[in-house]
Scaffold this active site. Structure first.
Site, PDB file in Angstrom:
ATOM      1  N   ALA A  65       0.859  -1.189   0.000  1.00 39.56           N
ATOM      2  CA  ALA A  65       0.000   0.000   0.000  1.00 39.56           C
ATOM      3  C   ALA A  65       0.889   1.231   0.000  1.00 39.56           C
ATOM      4  CB  ALA A  65      -0.878  -0.001   1.241  1.00 39.56           C
ATOM      5  N   GLY A 110       0.653  -5.214   0.906  1.00 37.82           N
ATOM      6  CA  GLY A 110      -0.431  -5.309  -0.064  1.00 37.82           C
ATOM      7  C   GLY A 110       0.028  -5.826  -1.420  1.00 37.82           C
ATOM      8  N   GLU A 113      -0.131  -9.466  -0.997  1.00 37.09           N
ATOM      9  CA  GLU A 113      -1.554  -9.841  -0.917  1.00 37.09           C
ATOM     10  C   GLU A 113      -2.192  -9.837  -2.315  1.00 37.09           C
ATOM     11  OE1 GLU A 113      -2.305  -6.884   2.264  1.00 37.09           O
ATOM     12  OE2 GLU A 113      -3.194  -8.556   3.350  1.00 37.09           O
ATOM     13  N   GLU A 133       3.622  -5.748   7.703  1.00 34.76           N
ATOM     14  CA  GLU A 133       2.708  -4.792   8.354  1.00 34.76           C
ATOM     15  C   GLU A 133       2.963  -4.663   9.857  1.00 34.76           C
ATOM     16  OE1 GLU A 133       1.945  -6.809   5.925  1.00 34.76           O
ATOM     17  OE2 GLU A 133       0.330  -6.008   4.676  1.00 34.76           O
TER      18      GLU A 133
HETATM   19  N1  CO8 Z   1       4.496   3.463  -0.412  1.00 33.46           N
HETATM   20  C1  CO8 Z   1       4.899   4.612  -1.008  1.00 33.46           C
HETATM   21  N2  CO8 Z   1       6.135   4.805  -1.534  1.00 33.46           N
HETATM   22  C2  CO8 Z   1       7.013   3.764  -1.457  1.00 33.46           C
HETATM   23  C3  CO8 Z   1       6.660   2.534  -0.854  1.00 33.46           C
HETATM   24  C4  CO8 Z   1       5.343   2.398  -0.332  1.00 33.46           C
HETATM   25  N3  CO8 Z   1       4.882   1.247   0.219  1.00 33.46           N
HETATM   26  N4  CO8 Z   1       7.735   1.707  -0.916  1.00 33.46           N
HETATM   27  C5  CO8 Z   1       8.714   2.403  -1.540  1.00 33.46           C
HETATM   28  N5  CO8 Z   1       8.277   3.629  -1.863  1.00 33.46           N
HETATM   29  C6  CO8 Z   1       9.037   4.688  -2.561  1.00 33.46           C
HETATM   30  C7  CO8 Z   1      10.081   5.304  -1.655  1.00 33.46           C
HETATM   31  O1  CO8 Z   1       9.493   6.314  -0.837  1.00 33.46           O
HETATM   32  C8  CO8 Z   1      11.067   5.853  -2.676  1.00 33.46           C
HETATM   33  O2  CO8 Z   1      10.553   7.051  -3.201  1.00 33.46           O
HETATM   34  P1  CO8 Z   1      11.521   8.344  -3.390  1.00 33.46           P
HETATM   35  O3  CO8 Z   1      12.538   7.877  -4.420  1.00 33.46           O
HETATM   36  O4  CO8 Z   1      10.598   9.407  -3.862  1.00 33.46           O
HETATM   37  O5  CO8 Z   1      12.134   8.593  -2.040  1.00 33.46           O
HETATM   38  C9  CO8 Z   1      11.018   4.820  -3.805  1.00 33.46           C
HETATM   39  O6  CO8 Z   1       9.778   4.129  -3.638  1.00 33.46           O
HETATM   40  C10 CO8 Z   1      12.141   3.809  -3.732  1.00 33.46           C
HETATM   41  O7  CO8 Z   1      12.133   3.237  -2.430  1.00 33.46           O
HETATM   42  P2  CO8 Z   1      13.472   3.132  -1.542  1.00 33.46           P
HETATM   43  O8  CO8 Z   1      14.379   4.275  -1.841  1.00 33.46           O
HETATM   44  O9  CO8 Z   1      13.032   2.920  -0.125  1.00 33.46           O
HETATM   45  O10 CO8 Z   1      14.118   1.806  -2.164  1.00 33.46           O
HETATM   46  P3  CO8 Z   1      15.010   0.720  -1.407  1.00 33.46           P
HETATM   47  O11 CO8 Z   1      15.459  -0.226  -2.460  1.00 33.46           O
HETATM   48  O12 CO8 Z   1      16.018   1.363  -0.549  1.00 33.46           O
HETATM   49  O13 CO8 Z   1      13.981  -0.066  -0.434  1.00 33.46           O
HETATM   50  C11 CO8 Z   1      11.961  -1.220   0.138  1.00 33.46           C
HETATM   51  C12 CO8 Z   1      12.920  -0.785  -0.986  1.00 33.46           C
HETATM   52  C13 CO8 Z   1      12.618  -2.211   1.081  1.00 33.46           C
HETATM   53  C14 CO8 Z   1      10.751  -1.887  -0.560  1.00 33.46           C
HETATM   54  C15 CO8 Z   1      11.492   0.036   0.948  1.00 33.46           C
HETATM   55  O14 CO8 Z   1      11.078   1.038   0.029  1.00 33.46           O
HETATM   56  C16 CO8 Z   1      10.344  -0.243   1.879  1.00 33.46           C
HETATM   57  O15 CO8 Z   1      10.534  -0.839   2.928  1.00 33.46           O
HETATM   58  N6  CO8 Z   1       9.121   0.173   1.466  1.00 33.46           N
HETATM   59  C17 CO8 Z   1       7.942  -0.023   2.301  1.00 33.46           C
HETATM   60  C18 CO8 Z   1       7.459  -1.447   2.190  1.00 33.46           C
HETATM   61  C19 CO8 Z   1       6.297  -1.711   3.087  1.00 33.46           C
HETATM   62  O16 CO8 Z   1       6.365  -1.591   4.287  1.00 33.46           O
HETATM   63  N7  CO8 Z   1       5.148  -2.129   2.490  1.00 33.46           N
HETATM   64  C20 CO8 Z   1       3.963  -2.457   3.224  1.00 33.46           C
HETATM   65  C21 CO8 Z   1       3.030  -1.286   3.264  1.00 33.46           C
HETATM   66  S1  CO8 Z   1       1.607  -1.664   4.284  1.00 33.46           S
HETATM   67  C22 CO8 Z   1       0.594  -2.597   3.320  1.00 33.46           C
HETATM   68  O17 CO8 Z   1       0.873  -2.828   2.185  1.00 33.46           O
HETATM   69  C23 CO8 Z   1      -0.672  -3.103   3.953  1.00 33.46           C
HETATM   70  C24 CO8 Z   1      -1.872  -3.110   3.041  1.00 33.46           C
HETATM   71  C25 CO8 Z   1      -3.148  -2.758   3.767  1.00 33.46           C
HETATM   72  C26 CO8 Z   1      -3.206  -1.266   4.077  1.00 33.46           C
HETATM   73  C27 CO8 Z   1      -4.597  -0.770   4.110  1.00 33.46           C
HETATM   74  C28 CO8 Z   1      -4.658   0.746   4.367  1.00 33.46           C
HETATM   75  C29 CO8 Z   1      -4.812   1.554   3.110  1.00 33.46           C
END
Ligand code: CO8
Length: 247
Positions: A65, A110, A113, A133
């Site tokens: 998400a 997500g 999922e 999560e």
């Molecule tokens: N949402 C928004 N932007 C994201 C996300 C995300 N989930 N993941 C990465 N990005 C963006 C980063 O902000 C970054 O943007 P920018 O270049 O503008 O700063 C770009 O993508 C690249 O990311 P990173 O620089 O962080 O890249 P890395 O290779 O260093 O790391 C990772 C990659 C490990 C994937 C890291 O980005 C990360 O941990 N992301 C978050 C992953 C996460 O926690 N996902 C779960 C989210 S919760 C969920 O999905 C639950 C669903 C139900 C929710 C219901 C409510 C709506």
């Protein structure tokens, strides 16, 4: 036309559906969720689409998400967003047309999922999959989630339970014990472990991924669509047999 997706239905019958927000690692925001609802309905109604291959543009399948979107939500909107995700992914699972998720890079939260709503997942050997999560915004020392007057799904100390069907589909795929381990720890598994636990069906080297996925899609697309749909129906509903195709 879609803002966040790219759709290509080939004459071979392979429909490639690409999540196309590579700058945010294809994170799912409200626009993408609404477009997913629409496109899966359209593809299921399209007789040219014999199989849907779900992929992510850029270096990841989907990082879950969109955190900016989810953090902007009120408690009430968050519940609605969970319902929206659950309904959308259930709709994918119920499609008549076979759906294969082809995962490379990250498939988290997500994103995993979504892949689990497909009939099966194949992965590149660089894939990292998980439901993180529980770890979201949690900081060491990790504290119990439940607060005295708090909503357990909105804990003071961070973390949440997967909200888009992962708590149901992951145990179905890998068994309850492994699913609980992955969700309680929030760890990511690499492609090798994902294969071992049955989360993915096959792993291809990253440099051959496009080719292998295309071959897999083409093979399924070449089958009689009546029978691919019949197989899905039989398996999904646990029937022994329905009328097979007269041909
Ligand atoms: N949402 C928004 N932007 C994201 C996300 C995300 N989930 N993941 C990465 N990005 C963006 C980063 O902000 C970054 O943007 P920018 O270049 O503008 O700063 C770009 O993508 C690249 O990311 P990173 O620089 O962080 O890249 P890395 O290779 O260093 O790391 C990772 C990659 C490990 C994937 C890291 O980005 C990360 O941990 N992301 C978050 C992953 C996460 O926690 N996902 C779960 C989210 S919760 C969920 O999905 C639950 C669903 C139900 C929710 C219901 C409510 C709506």
């Amino acid at each position: 036309m879609y803002e966040t997706l790219e759709v290509n239905v080939e004459s071979s019958g392979v429909a490639t559906l690409m999540l196309n927000k590579p700058k945010s690692l294809n994170a799912i925001d409200l626009t993408m969720m609404m477009e997913l609802r629409r496109v899966f309905q359209e593809l299921d109604d399209d007789p040219q689409a014999h199989v849907v291959v779900l992929r992510g543009a850029g270096r990841a399948f989907c990082a879950g998400a969109d955190i900016k979107w989810s953090e902007s939500l009120t408690k009430k909107d968050r519940l609605e967003s969970n319902r929206l995700g659950q309904k959308t992914f259930a709709r994918i699972e119920q499609m008549e047309t076979p759906v294969v998720a082809a995962v490379h890079g990250y498939a988290l939260g997500g994103g995993l999922e979504l892949a689990l709503a497909a009939d099966f997942i194949v992965a590149a050997d660089d894939a990292q999959l998980g439901l993180p999560e529980i770890t979201l915004s949690a900081e060491p020392p990790y504290r119990p989630k439940i607060t005295e007057d708090g909503d357990p799904d909105q804990p003071e100390f961070g973390g949440q339970a997967p909200g888009w069907g992962g708590t149901k589909r992951l145990p179905e795929r890998v068994g309850r014990a492994i699913a609980k381990e992955l969700m309680l720890t929030g760890v990511r598994v690499d492609a090798e472990r994902a294969l071992r636990i049955g989360l993915v069906n096959e792993v291809y080297p990253a440099d051959q991924f496009d080719e292998q996925v295309a071959e897999l899609g083409a093979r399924i697309a070449a089958m009689n669509p009546y029978n691919t749909r019949l197989i899905k129906e039989l398996v999904n509903h646990g029937y022994d047999m329905l009328e097979s195709h007269p041909s």
